[in-house]
Design an enzyme around this catalytic site. Sequence first.
Site, PDB file in Angstrom:
ATOM      1  CB  SER A 191      -0.954   0.004   1.194  1.00 25.16           C
ATOM      2  OG  SER A 191      -0.249  -0.161   2.408  1.00 25.16           O
ATOM      3  CG  HIS A 241      -1.574   4.175   3.632  1.00 18.41           C
ATOM      4  ND1 HIS A 241      -2.940   4.073   3.616  1.00 18.41           N
ATOM      5  CD2 HIS A 241      -1.105   2.917   3.476  1.00 18.41           C
ATOM      6  CE1 HIS A 241      -3.281   2.799   3.458  1.00 18.41           C
ATOM      7  NE2 HIS A 241      -2.179   2.083   3.379  1.00 18.41           N
TER       8      HIS A 241
END
Length: 291
Positions: A191, A241
Amino acid sequence: MDTDRLPGCYRHPDRDTGITCARCERPICPECMISASVGFQCPECVRGGSGTGHTAAANAPRTVAGGIVAGDPVLVTKVLIGINAAVFLAAFLVPGLAIQLELLGRYVEYWGAPVEGVATGQYHRLLTSTFLHVEWWHIIGNMLALWVIGGPLEAALGRVRYLALYLLSGLGGSALVYLLTAPNTPTLGASGAICGLLGATVVLARRLRYEMRPVMVTLVLMLVVTFVPFGGSWSVSWQAHIGGLVTGALVALGLLGPATGRRRTLIQWGTCAAVFLLAVAVVLVRTAALT
């Protein structure tokens, strides 16, 4: 009828674009646009104006970032998905492999024995962890996002620049995780790298003057998933992230700047080198604090 709507690409009518071919003036999307000495050209105009020998090589079709237009514009994305799938399968079949690949700052106890981490010299974890998933829903979600976001971006940047962006985004996300999380907290997943691709997509859309609302909606959704707890036994690493997002945006600013020719190449790879060194500096600072 909406008169403010941008025209669709002549090869992909469903993709709105504000860019036109400098020769025939047909609307072209990032996948179709090829850098020329002035502006961008469509594939047909480039083929019609190509020469032979050295001239043809010099005038080879280029992406908006100056990369070579490839026959398969999403090959690297397919390879990355394949690597993630292979590592997922290997971790499922080989006991103990996942704990050797995940991002771990210092050490944890595994079956009564300590497993060392980045602080003890296992720097490979900063990247191997970005290809590791241990839950089927985790890898499926990340690979769908990689395909949707990565495919168009690879076509716009070219293979080499796209791969550099992906790896640096993954490294940037891992570096921030390493810096800000407890040293015995394991982290894994693609991610961070995918958020880097999203950050680069924002820069690309801005650079090409695309409609920003769809990109911004996607960005907001990513931030909601990052910071809003939904319960369950898993948690999202906001450090990965945000680290990936910021890294991807920084790299894209260098790759998609207004410069041309040799100066553009120097700026592009200089930006990549600077981002890499920044990530290395973060890792070294954290390592010094843990040892």
